[in-house]
Write an enzyme that holds these catalytic residues in place. Sequence first.
Site, mmCIF file in Angstrom:
data_model
loop_
_atom_site.group_PDB
_atom_site.id
_atom_site.type_symbol
_atom_site.label_atom_id
_atom_site.label_comp_id
_atom_site.label_asym_id
_atom_site.label_seq_id
_atom_site.Cartn_x
_atom_site.Cartn_y
_atom_site.Cartn_z
ATOM 1 N N ASP A 92 -32.556 10.922 -27.052
ATOM 2 C CA ASP A 92 -32.994 11.899 -28.046
ATOM 3 C C ASP A 92 -32.001 11.877 -29.218
ATOM 4 O O ASP A 92 -30.794 11.989 -29.009
ATOM 5 C CB ASP A 92 -33.002 13.282 -27.364
ATOM 6 C CG ASP A 92 -33.741 14.345 -28.161
ATOM 7 O OD1 ASP A 92 -34.530 13.984 -29.054
ATOM 8 O OD2 ASP A 92 -33.524 15.538 -27.859
ATOM 9 N N ASP A 114 -32.569 8.393 -35.238
ATOM 10 C CA ASP A 114 -32.850 9.429 -36.226
ATOM 11 C C ASP A 114 -32.089 9.112 -37.497
ATOM 12 O O ASP A 114 -30.973 9.579 -37.709
ATOM 13 C CB ASP A 114 -32.473 10.811 -35.685
ATOM 14 C CG ASP A 114 -32.805 11.917 -36.695
ATOM 15 O OD1 ASP A 114 -33.284 11.578 -37.800
ATOM 16 O OD2 ASP A 114 -32.590 13.094 -36.380
ATOM 17 N N GLY A 230 -38.847 20.193 -31.445
ATOM 18 C CA GLY A 230 -38.709 21.648 -31.533
ATOM 19 C C GLY A 230 -39.962 22.373 -31.089
ATOM 20 O O GLY A 230 -40.346 23.377 -31.682
ATOM 21 N N ASP A 274 -37.197 21.586 -25.020
ATOM 22 C CA ASP A 274 -35.856 21.753 -24.455
ATOM 23 C C ASP A 274 -35.579 23.235 -24.178
ATOM 24 O O ASP A 274 -35.250 23.639 -23.062
ATOM 25 C CB ASP A 274 -34.816 21.170 -25.427
ATOM 26 C CG ASP A 274 -33.408 21.145 -24.836
ATOM 27 O OD1 ASP A 274 -33.243 21.463 -23.643
ATOM 28 O OD2 ASP A 274 -32.465 20.791 -25.570
#
Length: 348
Positions: A92, A114, A230, A274
């Site tokens: 992640d 990312d 998110g 999460d």
Amino acid sequence: MRRAGSLAPMPLATLRQVLDEAARGGYGVGAFNVNNMEQLQGIVDAAVETDSPVIVQASRGAIAYAGPNYLRHLIIAASESAPRIPLVLHLDHGDKPETCLMAIELGFTSVMMDGSLLADGRTPSDYDYNVTVTREVAEAAHAKGVSVEGELGTLGGIEDGHGSGEVHLTDPDQAVDFVEQTGVDALAVAIGTSHGAYKFTKKPDGEVLAMHLIEEIHGKLPETHMVMHGSSSVPPELVDRINAAGGKLESTFGVPVEEIQQGIRHGVRKVNVDTDGRLAITAALREALNAHPSEFDPRAFFKPARAAMKEVVAQRMNDFGSAGHAGDYEVLSLEQMAARYAGSPVGA
Ligand SMILES: [Zn+2]
């Protein structure tokens, strides 16, 4: 007693295959963050119970917390214990190409580069930087059959010290160019969601979340799997239970499950969750500690925490529609995936 599973090595699945299958079946797959054994057992128990494929993801913070060897062997133990479940091990928010390459060496079958932020994990980058680092990772990863997720646009909030806190929504035309230039398998899109527990001060709806962007990007990139970061729903009952047991969380709103389901109808295939697992574990731990003040065997506290993790994850597997799909396909090995990438141009 937990039973020993088959000892035959079971290949971990790749994100590309699991999301291709999800697209075929019209469902989304939850990606759940893991830091320790009980979280992982809760996730895998939920996958077995609901017969669902699953993405287990570790952040850099998780790798630092557990240690890379512990994390790697925990996942191997999980896949041996649940040999029928397609299980992806995903990095992640890789902050730079070296981190992604390290994860690939460790045995991750999927990595997120990312490049929407610079390597400090805070400063929004420019588009050319993002393309360059993401393409570099995709070339190295695909040569080994490993899948790659990129991110275009930035989310609000901060997660494990990662995030700019600024929101820049994804531009659909730029998304087309980005996927063409980088060859990513999955694209994290910024549609107004945030990392962390405090996402929205009022219940979000189509006005707050830019769902139209998902539809537009899906129309332009029907073969690219979209990722919603998110995407915890932050159930109020978990926040209330934590506070009733001595916690001090402010009331907040997550992403409603119906909004996620709408995203799934328009090409969202990976849904990152999460916070919901963190809340479930914290609620169960606080309650167990309060209920048994003379107990000092940590198992008395971790057992209900693990069960709470399993419950919230199983709920999401049903919500996202992945329940019942674990047996739909045979897992392809990294070698088979590498051959697939070698036989087709970037991005196919
Ligand atoms: Zn994220």
